[in-house]
Scaffold this active site. Structure first.
Site, PDB file in Angstrom:
ATOM      1  N   SER A  46       0.856  -1.191   0.000  1.00 31.33           N
ATOM      2  CA  SER A  46       0.000   0.000   0.000  1.00 31.33           C
ATOM      3  C   SER A  46       0.895   1.245   0.000  1.00 31.33           C
ATOM      4  O   SER A  46       0.442   2.344  -0.329  1.00 31.33           O
ATOM      5  CB  SER A  46      -0.927   0.007   1.221  1.00 31.33           C
ATOM      6  N   GLU A 186      -9.258  -9.960   3.255  1.00 31.67           N
ATOM      7  CA  GLU A 186      -9.627  -8.576   2.930  1.00 31.67           C
ATOM      8  C   GLU A 186     -10.962  -8.523   2.202  1.00 31.67           C
ATOM      9  O   GLU A 186     -11.173  -9.222   1.194  1.00 31.67           O
ATOM     10  CB  GLU A 186      -8.520  -7.938   2.065  1.00 31.67           C
TER      11      GLU A 186
HETATM   12  O1  KIV Z   1      -0.454  -3.461   1.530  1.00 32.41           O
HETATM   13  C1  KIV Z   1      -1.142  -3.409   2.561  1.00 32.41           C
HETATM   14  O2  KIV Z   1      -1.119  -2.422   3.322  1.00 32.41           O
HETATM   15  C2  KIV Z   1      -1.984  -4.554   2.860  1.00 32.41           C
HETATM   16  C3  KIV Z   1      -2.963  -4.406   3.986  1.00 32.41           C
HETATM   17  C4  KIV Z   1      -4.120  -3.632   3.534  1.00 32.41           C
HETATM   18  C5  KIV Z   1      -3.354  -5.724   4.545  1.00 32.41           C
HETATM   19  O3  KIV Z   1      -1.897  -5.545   2.210  1.00 32.41           O
END
Ligand code: KIV
Length: 288
Positions: A46, A186
């Protein structure tokens, strides 16, 4: 303060104690999460959207992930640090997959890696097997998997239909058998989160997967509302509003500079009086 280990997480599930995981991409946030007692700190891909301004997580590279994972590791003394394997770092050849996973441990000092996919994705399952075989702890990630959101029809709730829900439950069991020590779920209905949590002996960590998972994860910048302009998904709760705090502080700074209230005498350095007494005639002499 003892370091959190993989067996500690299974033990928490066994005792019915909830697990917490949050994301970090730099030292200050890592330090705060660690001090607050979060069990796992995820250096999520992310990163690409939250910090680097990419439109999705797809462009994130191994080098970018490692750069931020190293910083996070420097800020952690207790939490288990998980590095997120970026898109195409585990999808090609096992040798490359294992080498990339190993870099998170050897170069960045992470304790484990996370791998997205599983349902309808034999490559992810194979990748998990290869990484586990190499002795690296793996956290699985099922349901909405942002790296392949296009294939899943976009960023939307998964496994709403019964047949699809069965496939996700089966995929969760396969990932457990492949050796994952835990599973991120998720954006699936709460009933699916509950069923998977009941069936698995490894902990489930939900994000938009209802209250029955063994733990919960959020993107820290979402829970703090520290993202500039961004409309969060339904499952995000904003526990603070850093956008407003930062905007207010920065505007006040601008105003204080504009009207001469910043910096004050207390915020400025001064020369010792005897040096000032010597300096003034010296500099005046240069003017004449
Ligand atoms: O990349 C991320 O932050 C994630 C979380 C949302 C679990 O995969």
């Amino acid at each position: 303060m003892e370091k959190v280990t993989v067996p500690d997480l299974s033990e928490k599930k066994r005792r019915g104690e909830k697990i917490t995981m949050l994301t970090a991409y730099d030292v200050p946030m890592a330090r705060l999460l660690d001090e607050a007692g979060v069990d796992l700190v995820l250096v999520g891909d992310s990163l690409g959207m939250v910090i680097l301004g990419y439109p999705s997580t797809v462009p994130v590279t191994m080098e970018e992930m490692l750069h931020h994972a190293k910083a996070v590791r420097r800020g952690i003394s207790r939490a288990l640090v998980v590095g997120d394997m970026p898109f195409m770092s585990f999808n090609l050849y096992h040798e490359e997959t294992v080498r990339n996973a190993g870099r998170f441990l050897k170069e960045a000092g992470c304790d484990a890696v996370k791998v997205e996919g599983g349902q309808g994705s034999p490559e992810s399952l194979e990748a998990v097997r290869a990484i586990v075989e190499a002795g690296i702890p793996v956290l699985g990630h099922l349901g909405l998997t942002p790296q392949t959101a296009g294939k899943l029809g976009g960023f939307k709730v998964q496994a709403r239909r019964a047949e699809e829900a069965v496939r996700v439950v089966e995929a969760a069991q396969e990932l457990q058998e492949a050796g994952c020590f835990g599973l991120v779920l998720e954006c699936v209905p709460a009933q699916v989160g509950e069923e998977i949590t009941r069936r698995l002996s490894i902990p489930t960590i939900g994000i938009g997967a209802g209250p029955h998972c063994d733990g919960q994860v959020l993107v820290t910048h979402d829970l703090l509302n520290f993202s500039g302009a961004f409309h969060p998904p339904k499952f995000v709760r904003r526990f603070a509003d850093l956008n407003q705090v930062i905007l207010k502080a920065v505007k006040e700074f601008g105003q204080a500079v504009a009207d001469g209230r910043f910096p004050s005498d207390e915020e400025s350095y001064s020369m010792p009086p005897e040096e000032w007494a010597r300096f003034e005639p010296m500099i005046r002499h240069k003017d004449s």
